[in-house]
Design a protein around this motif. Structure first.
Motif, PDB file in Angstrom:
ATOM      1  N   THR A  66      -9.336   1.255   1.669  1.00 39.60           N
ATOM      2  CA  THR A  66     -10.101   0.605   0.602  1.00 39.60           C
ATOM      3  C   THR A  66     -10.037  -0.909   0.753  1.00 39.60           C
ATOM      4  OG1 THR A  66      -9.649   2.450  -0.906  1.00 39.60           O
ATOM      5  CG2 THR A  66     -10.338   0.363  -1.903  1.00 39.60           C
ATOM      6  N   GLU A  85      -5.414   3.533   0.205  1.00 36.94           N
ATOM      7  CA  GLU A  85      -5.350   2.168  -0.340  1.00 36.94           C
ATOM      8  C   GLU A  85      -5.616   1.145   0.770  1.00 36.94           C
ATOM      9  OE1 GLU A  85      -1.670   1.517  -2.390  1.00 36.94           O
ATOM     10  OE2 GLU A  85      -2.057   3.097  -3.850  1.00 36.94           O
ATOM     11  N   PHE A 125       0.842  -1.190   0.000  1.00 32.47           N
ATOM     12  CA  PHE A 125       0.000   0.000   0.000  1.00 32.47           C
ATOM     13  C   PHE A 125       0.881   1.245   0.000  1.00 32.47           C
ATOM     14  CE2 PHE A 125      -2.994  -2.884   2.479  1.00 32.47           C
ATOM     15  CZ  PHE A 125      -3.746  -3.207   1.360  1.00 32.47           C
TER      16      PHE A 125
END
Length: 156
Positions: A144, A141, A136
Motif C-alpha cells: 500500500t 501495508e 509495517f
C-alpha cells in the motif's frame, strides 16, 4: 570563585576576553588572600534540542544518528556523500525551525520531514526508510505504501 591554591572565595577579575566568536569569556583572576592568579571560563549553557520518542521519553537530538539512518536508506543508491550531508543539514534546519519555541520535536514530525525529503531525492530510499519508520506489520501495508508513493509520483 574558589581559589585553586588556597580555597578562598575572595578574588578579583584582572582581565576579561571574549573567546570563540562571543560564545565564551576567558577571565584572569587573582585571589585576594594569597595573590595566586588563575583563569576561569564562562559559557552560555543552552538547553539541548530534544527529540520526544513515541513512548514519551526525551533524548537529545543527534545529527549523527539521523545521518546514519539516512545513509542506510541511501546505501548503494546513486547519491553522493556531499548530497547526504546536505540532506541531513536541511532536515536538521527544518526540525530546529519547527521546534524553535519548545526546543523539542516529536519523532513522528522528524520522521515525516525525513520521508518528505527522501521522497524528493530517491524513491527507493524513501521506501527503505518508511519500512523502518512506519513499522509495517505485513506485506499488504508495505505494498500500500509503495502504491501510494507511485500515486504521489504521478501527481508531480
Amino acid at each position: 570563585m574558589r581559589c585553586p591554591s588556597c580555597g578562598s572565595l575572595d578574588d578579583k577579575v584582572i582581565e576579561s576576553r571574549t573567546m570563540a566568536n562571543g560564545e565564551s569569556i576567558r577571565r584572569r583572576r587573582e585571589c585576594s588572600s594569597c595573590h595566586y592568579r588563575f583563569t576561569s571560563y564562562e559559557r552560555i549553557e543552552e538547553k539541548p534540542f530534544m527529540v520526544v520518542k513515541r513512548d514519551g521519553r526525551r533524548e537529545p537530538f543527534d545529527q549523527d544518528k539521523l545521518g546514519r539512518g539516512i545513509e542506510r536508506a541511501l546505501e548503494k543508491r546513486p547519491i553522493s556523500t556531499s548530497m547526504v550531508d546536505q540532506i541531513v543539514t536541511e532536515i536538521e534546519d527544518e526540525a530546529y525551525a519547527r521546534g524553535k519555541a519548545t526546543r523539542e520535536i516529536a519523532t513522528a514530525d522528524l520522521g515525516e520531514i525525513v520521508l518528505r525529503r527522501l521522497n524528493k531525492v530517491d524513491k527507493v530510499a524513501y521506501i527503505r526508510f518508511a519500512s523502518v519508520y512506519k513499522h509495517f506489520n505485513n506485506l499488504e501495508e508495505f505494498i500500500t505504501e509503495v502504491k501510494t508513493l507511485g500515486e504521489k509520483s504521478d501527481d508531480v
